[in-house]
Motif scaffolding. Sequence first.
Motif, PDB file in Angstrom:
ATOM      1  N   PHE A 179       8.525   9.301 -40.240  1.00 56.23           N
ATOM      2  CA  PHE A 179       9.180   9.862 -41.427  1.00 56.23           C
ATOM      3  C   PHE A 179       8.512  11.171 -41.819  1.00 56.23           C
ATOM      4  N   ALA A 180       7.193  11.166 -41.796  1.00 57.06           N
ATOM      5  CA  ALA A 180       6.486  12.390 -42.176  1.00 57.06           C
ATOM      6  C   ALA A 180       6.747  13.498 -41.161  1.00 57.06           C
ATOM      7  N   GLY A 181       6.732  13.133 -39.894  1.00 59.19           N
ATOM      8  CA  GLY A 181       6.837  14.161 -38.862  1.00 59.19           C
ATOM      9  C   GLY A 181       8.233  14.677 -38.636  1.00 59.19           C
ATOM     10  N   ARG A 182       9.231  13.792 -38.722  1.00 61.94           N
ATOM     11  CA  ARG A 182      10.592  14.195 -38.369  1.00 61.94           C
ATOM     12  C   ARG A 182      11.549  14.111 -39.535  1.00 61.94           C
ATOM     13  N   GLY A 183      11.114  13.555 -40.627  1.00 63.82           N
ATOM     14  CA  GLY A 183      12.018  13.388 -41.753  1.00 63.82           C
ATOM     15  C   GLY A 183      12.697  12.038 -41.695  1.00 63.82           C
TER      16      GLY A 183
ATOM     17  N   HIS B 148      15.807  11.043 -42.472  1.00 58.35           N
ATOM     18  CA  HIS B 148      17.149  10.968 -41.896  1.00 58.35           C
ATOM     19  C   HIS B 148      17.171  11.322 -40.419  1.00 58.35           C
ATOM     20  N   ASN B 149      16.123  11.912 -39.956  1.00 54.69           N
ATOM     21  CA  ASN B 149      16.064  12.298 -38.554  1.00 54.69           C
ATOM     22  C   ASN B 149      15.226  11.317 -37.731  1.00 54.69           C
TER      23      ASN B 149
ATOM     24  N   SER C 258       7.854  16.023 -49.125  1.00 55.05           N
ATOM     25  CA  SER C 258       9.225  16.218 -48.653  1.00 55.05           C
ATOM     26  C   SER C 258      10.215  15.464 -49.528  1.00 55.05           C
TER      27      SER C 258
ATOM     28  N   GLN D 255      13.802  16.075 -52.534  1.00 54.38           N
ATOM     29  CA  GLN D 255      15.136  15.468 -52.416  1.00 54.38           C
ATOM     30  C   GLN D 255      15.228  14.245 -53.314  1.00 54.38           C
TER      31      GLN D 255
ATOM     32  N   GLN E 183      18.224  11.864 -54.066  1.00 52.60           N
ATOM     33  CA  GLN E 183      18.752  10.927 -53.080  1.00 52.60           C
ATOM     34  C   GLN E 183      18.060   9.578 -53.107  1.00 52.60           C
TER      35      GLN E 183
ATOM     36  N   ALA F  91      20.916  22.260 -49.117  1.00 50.31           N
ATOM     37  CA  ALA F  91      19.871  22.306 -50.140  1.00 50.31           C
ATOM     38  C   ALA F  91      19.833  20.998 -50.925  1.00 50.31           C
ATOM     39  N   GLY F  92      20.997  20.493 -51.252  1.00 48.46           N
ATOM     40  CA  GLY F  92      21.050  19.327 -52.120  1.00 48.46           C
ATOM     41  C   GLY F  92      20.740  18.008 -51.426  1.00 48.46           C
TER      42      GLY F  92
ATOM     43  N   HIS G  29      19.882  17.026 -42.276  1.00 55.70           N
ATOM     44  CA  HIS G  29      20.263  15.867 -41.475  1.00 55.70           C
ATOM     45  C   HIS G  29      21.117  14.877 -42.242  1.00 55.70           C
ATOM     46  N   ASN G  30      21.112  14.984 -43.531  1.00 56.05           N
ATOM     47  CA  ASN G  30      21.882  14.063 -44.351  1.00 56.05           C
ATOM     48  C   ASN G  30      23.201  14.674 -44.817  1.00 56.05           C
TER      49      ASN G  30
ATOM     50  N   LYS H 162      15.323  26.220 -52.449  1.00 49.56           N
ATOM     51  CA  LYS H 162      15.130  24.803 -52.157  1.00 49.56           C
ATOM     52  C   LYS H 162      15.263  24.520 -50.668  1.00 49.56           C
TER      53      LYS H 162
ATOM     54  N   SER I 290      12.268  23.171 -48.276  1.00 51.67           N
ATOM     55  CA  SER I 290      12.394  21.917 -47.530  1.00 51.67           C
ATOM     56  C   SER I 290      12.172  22.137 -46.038  1.00 51.67           C
TER      57      SER I 290
ATOM     58  N   LEU J 220       8.701  22.466 -44.641  1.00 49.21           N
ATOM     59  CA  LEU J 220       7.918  21.252 -44.427  1.00 49.21           C
ATOM     60  C   LEU J 220       8.249  20.570 -43.098  1.00 49.21           C
ATOM     61  N   GLN J 221       9.295  21.010 -42.479  1.00 51.97           N
ATOM     62  CA  GLN J 221       9.701  20.389 -41.209  1.00 51.97           C
ATOM     63  C   GLN J 221       9.851  21.450 -40.123  1.00 51.97           C
TER      64      GLN J 221
ATOM     65  N   ASP K 157       8.467  22.224 -37.401  1.00 49.58           N
ATOM     66  CA  ASP K 157       8.448  21.904 -35.975  1.00 49.58           C
ATOM     67  C   ASP K 157       9.816  21.519 -35.443  1.00 49.58           C
ATOM     68  N   GLN K 158      10.686  21.067 -36.324  1.00 50.87           N
ATOM     69  CA  GLN K 158      12.009  20.676 -35.860  1.00 50.87           C
ATOM     70  C   GLN K 158      12.959  21.842 -35.684  1.00 50.87           C
TER      71      GLN K 158
END
Lengths: 196, 196, 196, 196
Positions: free
Chosen positions: C28-32, C34-35, C114, C118, C121, D29-30, D34-35, D110, D114, D117-118, D120-121
């Motif tokens: 979760f930390a590394g890829r998120g 939802h991913n 992260s 959000q 959600q 943003a919201g 991925h979601n 936003k 976000s 923080l990710q 690497d993806q």
Amino acid sequence: MSPRTSKQYKEIREQSREKIMMAALELFAGRGFHNTSISQIAKQAGVAKGLIYNYFSSKEDLLHAIIDRALAEGDEFFAKMTGLSDARQQLRYLIGQSFELMETQFDYTKLLTSLSLQLDQFPGIMETVREKYSSTLPLLEQLLDRIGVEDAAGEAKLLAALLDGIGVQYIVLHHDYPLEEMKQLLYKRYNLNERS
Amino acid sequence: MSPRTSKQYKEIREQSREKIMMAALELFAGRGFHNTSISQIAKQAGVAKGLIYNYFSSKEDLLHAIIDRALAEGDEFFAKMTGLSDARQQLRYLIGQSFELMETQFDYTKLLTSLSLQLDQFPGIMETVREKYSSTLPLLEQLLDRIGVEDAAGEAKLLAALLDGIGVQYIVLHHDYPLEEMKQLLYKRYNLNERS
Amino acid sequence: MSPRTSKQYKEIREQSREKIMMAALELFAGRGFHNTSISQIAKQAGVAKGLIYNYFSSKEDLLHAIIDRALAEGDEFFAKMTGLSDARQQLRYLIGQSFELMETQFDYTKLLTSLSLQLDQFPGIMETVREKYSSTLPLLEQLLDRIGVEDAAGEAKLLAALLDGIGVQYIVLHHDYPLEEMKQLLYKRYNLNERS
Amino acid sequence: MSPRTSKQYKEIREQSREKIMMAALELFAGRGFHNTSISQIAKQAGVAKGLIYNYFSSKEDLLHAIIDRALAEGDEFFAKMTGLSDARQQLRYLIGQSFELMETQFDYTKLLTSLSLQLDQFPGIMETVREKYSSTLPLLEQLLDRIGVEDAAGEAKLLAALLDGIGVQYIVLHHDYPLEEMKQLLYKRYNLNERS
DNA sequence: AATGAATGAGGGTTCATTCAT
DNA sequence: GATGAATGAACCCTCATTCAT
């Protein structure tokens, strides 16, 4: 910028239609019908996607137009045969034209061969192709009989299969396939060489 | 309570994999690869769409699995040939098995023949098929030579084409095609009838 | 193979649960969230997919369990602070622990940060996080006031933002970020160096 | 009758592209990249799903287009700074614009935060963002130095973190966050108030 | 006669979740 | 307590076709 005459219009129409059909032929033969998109055809033909629907009501309709022409051109190819007096000449002509067709109308040949294997999906074509098959056989038989081949009926079936098989192998191996050699082999087998 | 043994799981997997491959073979052969959807395969196999991806990483992977098996089964069909002592027997066996293959493995034959015509689209298969082609020819030539056929090299090419052609025509005309008669014609032509 | 005692069972449960949570945290930390798929978590944890649902009712439930622990561990981190007599020591401890947390609990920090962005959600978390925010501020203000900072209310807000900002930058730049230097800068700014 | 002029087409394209990008920005943003589904974007933009692929080759391509614009707009925001003569004015402008950006370009801020923080993806973005980070720092340092701040290097790092932290907290707390107050606190800290 | 923006059904694929064992 | 095969909704994306100009 005077209004175009209807003759000019007709010519323009003819040209566009032609471009589309040629593009589609090449792509259908090369990639298969179901693996070719209207967009690809439009791009290849250098026209807008929408224009295709001015000339053909659907992708399938376009395919049918191509097939119809292919069959017509095929007929032309063999048309002069009946003018030839001698059975041996006729057979030589028929075989020679078959090879000529494979070589110069490669895309048509490839497309029709591919479609033959999926006839059930194109019911409109099915009957036509089957008729071709079943009308060619008696013709071959008659010719073979007249040149003195013993079991003409059986030999006709073999020859028909042979020509089809050569077509398939030529499609698969293409430039690696000894098409000319195969023709000579056939000529020799039926004693069809000029002045022999 | 406890999970299934790995043997049980393996069996379950085997069965599902099999169902999927058989369904796909039938549809790919009947409708063509590009005209067959994963949904159709799932329905035909009686499984959920998603399950197919537990066994095959993609639709193409599924196709490859089928082809690999087809080629393997093809090899099996001709495996016993080298055990036969006599060249005439071997040739008879080879031809006989070719016909057997067309008839009992109709779907495999149809699929492979169709794919042959579109080899460029399936690069992974290309080489395998070309190898088959080019390894079969010398074998035929050798056999024909040993049974005393004159131009064995030429005759081998004709025979190869003939077998392919018969395959194609059988695919197209299917039940209307005189497969047995064609076999007898071949046997006769090469003098391969038992006790002759 | 005597039946396990309920204590043994509990331990096994604990271990599996733990493996799953750790795997999920990392992913979760590394890829998120939802991913990351349940399959990936199962593979990373070395357990079967289905087992996850023995311990967590859903993917979201698993996330919540991780968050709850993260918040609990966060609380622990600052727990000893009230034991410290001196305001200056307390502030130093609070800042020091903040840095310690970022460094040794990187995945927790990254995940929580992260998720903060959000919040809408994950309504269950929203309130908790907001409370943290709004309860930390008065604490900071009080400490700053007691060590004689002039506009303690304003400075508290700056310090809170500063700590958050350092966290974000550390997440982004990670090994390239001068975390230790930042800590010293903060100590210096608030005159928190030992024996000073 | 005649097709639209290419100018008309261009305008139509521009508008649709815009609608899609705005919808995507808001949703990314919201709800996070991925979601957010393509369907949601299409619905939000008021267009058909398929249309999105007339303008962007993939969901990721759409994200990249948004990011590119965000970065470009960010650059614009700070463009006038170098025109200012005085270091103090420049710093004030930089800080002021940072706050302006957070407030008026909330979604962009936003989204970029976000994504940071990710990183690497999204390898394509990684470098750009790191560059921003590492080019901003020397600029801040220089400005702080020129207005007489003592440890300009250290202070620059603090200020950078501070601005990021304020951004994050504003994103999290939004309307509850005293953005204006924070700005004034910063101005005051660096003595940037007009006529001071 | 011609353009290409727009539509939406359907394609291949992924994935949270269930369940028999 | 644990397995992994199975499901099906929903995902991203493609494409034949339409239509305003």
